[in-house]
Scaffold this motif. Structure first.
Motif, PDB file in Angstrom:
ATOM      1  N   THR A 184      13.141  44.993 -25.373  1.00 17.46           N
ATOM      2  CA  THR A 184      12.308  45.648 -26.381  1.00 17.46           C
ATOM      3  C   THR A 184      11.101  46.341 -25.751  1.00 17.46           C
ATOM      4  O   THR A 184      10.825  47.509 -26.055  1.00 17.46           O
ATOM      5  N   VAL A 185      10.406  45.640 -24.869  1.00 14.69           N
ATOM      6  CA  VAL A 185       9.205  46.213 -24.251  1.00 14.69           C
ATOM      7  C   VAL A 185       9.561  47.367 -23.316  1.00 14.69           C
ATOM      8  O   VAL A 185       8.909  48.416 -23.317  1.00 14.69           O
ATOM      9  N   SER A 186      10.622  47.221 -22.516  1.00 15.14           N
ATOM     10  CA  SER A 186      10.993  48.299 -21.595  1.00 15.14           C
ATOM     11  C   SER A 186      11.473  49.534 -22.350  1.00 15.14           C
ATOM     12  O   SER A 186      11.144  50.657 -21.976  1.00 15.14           O
ATOM     13  N   LYS A 187      12.218  49.338 -23.430  1.00 14.28           N
ATOM     14  CA  LYS A 187      12.653  50.485 -24.246  1.00 14.28           C
ATOM     15  C   LYS A 187      11.439  51.187 -24.859  1.00 14.28           C
ATOM     16  O   LYS A 187      11.334  52.418 -24.831  1.00 14.28           O
ATOM     17  N   TYR A 188      10.503  50.403 -25.361  1.00 14.82           N
ATOM     18  CA  TYR A 188       9.298  50.948 -25.994  1.00 14.82           C
ATOM     19  C   TYR A 188       8.476  51.755 -24.997  1.00 14.82           C
ATOM     20  O   TYR A 188       8.108  52.896 -25.268  1.00 14.82           O
ATOM     21  N   TRP A 189       8.199  51.202 -23.835  1.00 15.06           N
ATOM     22  CA  TRP A 189       7.346  51.879 -22.868  1.00 15.06           C
ATOM     23  C   TRP A 189       8.052  53.021 -22.152  1.00 15.06           C
ATOM     24  O   TRP A 189       7.421  54.024 -21.823  1.00 15.06           O
ATOM     25  N   CYS A 190       9.340  52.894 -21.905  1.00 10.04           N
ATOM     26  CA  CYS A 190      10.075  54.024 -21.307  1.00 10.04           C
ATOM     27  C   CYS A 190      10.072  55.221 -22.258  1.00 10.04           C
ATOM     28  O   CYS A 190       9.864  56.364 -21.827  1.00 10.04           O
ATOM     29  N   TYR A 191      10.286  54.958 -23.533  1.00  5.70           N
ATOM     30  CA  TYR A 191      10.251  56.045 -24.507  1.00  5.70           C
ATOM     31  C   TYR A 191       8.867  56.684 -24.553  1.00  5.70           C
ATOM     32  O   TYR A 191       8.729  57.905 -24.552  1.00  5.70           O
ATOM     33  N   ARG A 192       7.836  55.875 -24.596  1.00  7.13           N
ATOM     34  CA  ARG A 192       6.468  56.408 -24.651  1.00  7.13           C
ATOM     35  C   ARG A 192       6.129  57.202 -23.400  1.00  7.13           C
ATOM     36  O   ARG A 192       5.514  58.259 -23.478  1.00  7.13           O
ATOM     37  N   LEU A 193       6.547  56.698 -22.243  1.00  8.33           N
ATOM     38  CA  LEU A 193       6.269  57.393 -20.994  1.00  8.33           C
ATOM     39  C   LEU A 193       7.011  58.727 -20.935  1.00  8.33           C
ATOM     40  O   LEU A 193       6.432  59.767 -20.611  1.00  8.33           O
ATOM     41  N   LEU A 194       8.304  58.714 -21.291  1.00  9.92           N
ATOM     42  CA  LEU A 194       9.082  59.958 -21.283  1.00  9.92           C
ATOM     43  C   LEU A 194       8.551  60.962 -22.297  1.00  9.92           C
ATOM     44  O   LEU A 194       8.475  62.164 -22.018  1.00  9.92           O
ATOM     45  N   SER A 195       8.167  60.468 -23.486  1.00 10.15           N
ATOM     46  CA  SER A 195       7.641  61.404 -24.484  1.00 10.15           C
ATOM     47  C   SER A 195       6.277  61.944 -24.062  1.00 10.15           C
ATOM     48  O   SER A 195       5.952  63.101 -24.362  1.00 10.15           O
ATOM     49  N   ALA A 196       5.488  61.147 -23.346  1.00 11.76           N
ATOM     50  CA  ALA A 196       4.199  61.641 -22.865  1.00 11.76           C
ATOM     51  C   ALA A 196       4.376  62.700 -21.785  1.00 11.76           C
ATOM     52  O   ALA A 196       3.653  63.691 -21.741  1.00 11.76           O
TER      53      ALA A 196
END
Length: 151
Positions: free
Chosen positions: A66-78
């Motif tokens: 859950t945390v890795s999916k959340y932060w990977c998405y946020r990082l890629l979208s940023a």
């Protein structure tokens, strides 16, 4: 004073056409990604009855996923969100431009030109084919078919 207020409201209305308020809570109001990217831990990893891992491993796996999916998405979208927004904005502007300035005028032009051809074609059909088929129908109108059963 009333005129100034009306003019100010008109400016606000014109500005709102290009920059509208966005909803930061419901970011998919038309639900275009409801079935596509809705992937949770339970949709990807599941242990059938009889093959359970340790509870601590299961909880840690859930948290890690859950945390890795959340932060990977946020990082890629940023990193890629704004450049891709520019690309998609340019692409849809290009599609709109082509549709407005090329496709619709070509279709309208074709419909105008084909109308002339349609009238000529209709005139030829009525001039040459209608008398022919009318004559054939008069010839065939006197044909009688009788069925007899012979023993």
């Amino acid at each position: 004073m009333a005129e100034e207020q009306t003019e100010l409201e008109e400016r606000i209305i014109i500005k709102d056409q290009h920059t509208k308020e966005i909803d930061l809570v419901n970011r998919d109001p038309k639900r275009i990604n409801e079935d596509v990217v809705k992937v949770d831990f339970e949709d990807v990893i599941a242990e059938p009855v009889g093959t359970y891992s340790f509870d601590s491993v299961w909880k840690t796996s859930y948290t890690t996923f859950t945390v890795s999916k959340y932060w990977c998405y946020r990082l890629l979208s940023a990193i890629l969100g704004i450049p891709l927004a520019v690309v998609w904005g340019f692409l849809f502007a290009l599609i709109s431009f082509c549709h407005i300035w090329a496709v619709v005028p070509c279709i309208k032009s074709y419909l105008i030109e084909i109308q002339c051809v349609s009238r000529i074609y209709s005139l030829c059909i009525h001039t040459f084919c209608d008398p022919l088929f009318e004559a054939l129908s008069k010839i065939c109108s006197n044909i009688r078919v009788a069925l007899r059963k012979e023993i």
